[in-house]
Design a protein around this motif. Structure first.
Motif, PDB file in Angstrom:
ATOM      1  N   GLN A 276       9.343 -73.564  87.518  1.00  0.00           N
ATOM      2  CA  GLN A 276      10.100 -72.805  86.509  1.00  0.00           C
ATOM      3  C   GLN A 276       9.233 -72.530  85.273  1.00  0.00           C
ATOM      4  OE1 GLN A 276      13.167 -75.083  84.602  1.00  0.00           O
ATOM      5  NE2 GLN A 276      14.048 -73.316  83.572  1.00  0.00           N
TER       6      GLN A 276
ATOM      7  N   GLU B   6       6.649 -69.853  85.997  1.00  0.00           N
ATOM      8  CA  GLU B   6       7.253 -68.518  86.026  1.00  0.00           C
ATOM      9  C   GLU B   6       7.360 -67.946  84.608  1.00  0.00           C
ATOM     10  OE1 GLU B   6      11.021 -68.726  88.066  1.00  0.00           O
ATOM     11  OE2 GLU B   6      10.051 -69.276  89.962  1.00  0.00           O
ATOM     12  N   ILE B   7       7.732 -68.781  83.661  1.00  0.00           N
ATOM     13  CA  ILE B   7       7.833 -68.340  82.265  1.00  0.00           C
ATOM     14  C   ILE B   7       6.460 -67.928  81.753  1.00  0.00           C
ATOM     15  CG2 ILE B   7       8.314 -69.095  79.893  1.00  0.00           C
ATOM     16  CD1 ILE B   7      10.518 -70.942  81.186  1.00  0.00           C
TER      17      ILE B   7
ATOM     18  N   GLN C  43       3.831 -66.983  83.527  1.00  0.00           N
ATOM     19  CA  GLN C  43       3.365 -65.798  84.251  1.00  0.00           C
ATOM     20  C   GLN C  43       3.962 -64.517  83.689  1.00  0.00           C
ATOM     21  OE1 GLN C  43       0.938 -65.615  86.903  1.00  0.00           O
ATOM     22  NE2 GLN C  43       1.131 -63.544  86.113  1.00  0.00           N
ATOM     23  N   GLU C  44       5.213 -64.559  83.260  1.00  0.00           N
ATOM     24  CA  GLU C  44       5.874 -63.382  82.692  1.00  0.00           C
ATOM     25  C   GLU C  44       5.138 -62.840  81.471  1.00  0.00           C
ATOM     26  OE1 GLU C  44       9.984 -64.137  81.752  1.00  0.00           O
ATOM     27  OE2 GLU C  44      10.348 -65.007  83.731  1.00  0.00           O
ATOM     28  N   HIS C  45       4.346 -63.681  80.810  1.00  0.00           N
ATOM     29  CA  HIS C  45       3.700 -63.281  79.559  1.00  0.00           C
ATOM     30  C   HIS C  45       2.187 -63.122  79.691  1.00  0.00           C
ATOM     31  CE1 HIS C  45       7.528 -63.642  77.608  1.00  0.00           C
ATOM     32  NE2 HIS C  45       7.713 -64.709  78.372  1.00  0.00           N
TER      33      HIS C  45
ATOM     34  N   ASN D  51      -0.422 -60.659  80.763  1.00  0.00           N
ATOM     35  CA  ASN D  51      -0.613 -59.260  81.102  1.00  0.00           C
ATOM     36  C   ASN D  51      -1.850 -59.097  81.979  1.00  0.00           C
ATOM     37  OD1 ASN D  51       1.585 -58.518  79.502  1.00  0.00           O
ATOM     38  ND2 ASN D  51       0.314 -58.427  77.672  1.00  0.00           N
TER      39      ASN D  51
ATOM     40  N   ARG E  80      -3.250 -63.557  86.616  1.00  0.00           N
ATOM     41  CA  ARG E  80      -2.484 -64.499  87.422  1.00  0.00           C
ATOM     42  C   ARG E  80      -2.664 -65.878  86.806  1.00  0.00           C
ATOM     43  NH1 ARG E  80      -5.690 -62.542  91.121  1.00  0.00           N
ATOM     44  NH2 ARG E  80      -6.423 -64.623  91.734  1.00  0.00           N
TER      45      ARG E  80
ATOM     46  N   SER F 194       4.983 -65.074  72.503  1.00  0.00           N
ATOM     47  CA  SER F 194       5.691 -64.124  73.358  1.00  0.00           C
ATOM     48  C   SER F 194       6.757 -64.831  74.197  1.00  0.00           C
ATOM     49  CB  SER F 194       4.672 -63.421  74.266  1.00  0.00           C
ATOM     50  OG  SER F 194       5.314 -62.573  75.173  1.00  0.00           O
ATOM     51  N   ALA F 195       6.406 -65.962  74.776  1.00  0.00           N
ATOM     52  CA  ALA F 195       7.366 -66.719  75.594  1.00  0.00           C
ATOM     53  C   ALA F 195       8.540 -67.199  74.743  1.00  0.00           C
ATOM     54  CB  ALA F 195       6.673 -67.901  76.263  1.00  0.00           C
TER      55      ALA F 195
ATOM     56  N   GLN G 214      11.005 -64.407  74.026  1.00  0.00           N
ATOM     57  CA  GLN G 214      11.836 -64.100  75.193  1.00  0.00           C
ATOM     58  C   GLN G 214      12.855 -65.210  75.458  1.00  0.00           C
ATOM     59  OE1 GLN G 214      11.744 -61.120  76.952  1.00  0.00           O
ATOM     60  NE2 GLN G 214      13.706 -61.951  77.655  1.00  0.00           N
TER      61      GLN G 214
ATOM     62  N   ASP H 210      16.889 -64.872  75.498  1.00  0.00           N
ATOM     63  CA  ASP H 210      17.658 -65.285  76.673  1.00  0.00           C
ATOM     64  C   ASP H 210      18.590 -66.457  76.394  1.00  0.00           C
ATOM     65  OD1 ASP H 210      16.226 -63.330  78.014  1.00  0.00           O
ATOM     66  OD2 ASP H 210      14.893 -64.747  79.048  1.00  0.00           O
TER      67      ASP H 210
END
Length: 154
Positions: free
Chosen positions: A60, A63-64, A66-68, A70, A73, A129-130, A133, A137
């Motif tokens: 989990q 995943e957070i 990775q979303e940030h 750009n 990987r 950034s995380a 978000q 959320d």
């Protein structure tokens, strides 16, 4: 708090041992965290809980992160930077008494000690950034006066 920083550094080393060696968590705690923090039970327990929270929720947390990233990987990140991001995100999500700005600052300061010259700025950007978000959320649940910060600029 210097004691918590020492605990975070011990957790970083334990996570590194886990990442590289894929050992048993109990053995890593015994051989990496306990020797550094054995004279302070409270700090040892903080480090142990933080380490276990990260390894138990790594998918989990990753995943957070990775979303940030750009055009990157997670696996391509410097190992220390990746581990510091995991520590800070875990504190954001699961440690309601630790202000987010403290988690970000600690990650930056530890990066300056253990990683590259550019790591502090990189980690700051990803965490900022995380955090933005996660706040949008509704996933940041901090208690106490002044515990929610939306940004920290180093």
């Amino acid at each position: 708090m210097a004691q918590r920083r020492e605990a975070r550094e011990a957790v970083l080393q334990a996570l590194y041992a886990n990442e590289i060696g894929k050992g048993r968590w109990e053995d890593i705690i015994k051989s990496v965290i306990k020797p550094r923090l054995s004279n302070d039970t409270e700090i040892f327990k903080f480090a142990e809980r933080l380490f276990l929270k990260i390894v138990n929720n790594q998918e989990q947390i990753d995943e957070i992160i990775q979303e940030h990233l750009n055009n990157w990987r997670l696996g391509r990140l410097n190992t220390i930077d990746r581990l510091l991001l995991r520590i800070a995100i875990t504190e954001f999500l699961y440690y309601e008494q630790i202000p987010t700005k403290v988690s970000i600052n600690e990650a930056i300061e530890i990066a300056k000690k253990y990683s590259t010259k550019k790591s502090g700025n990189f980690i700051n950007g990803i965490l900022d950034s995380a955090l933005e978000q996660l706040n949008k959320d509704g996933r940041i649940n901090k208690k106490g006066r002044g515990l929610i910060e939306t940004s920290y600029k180093s």
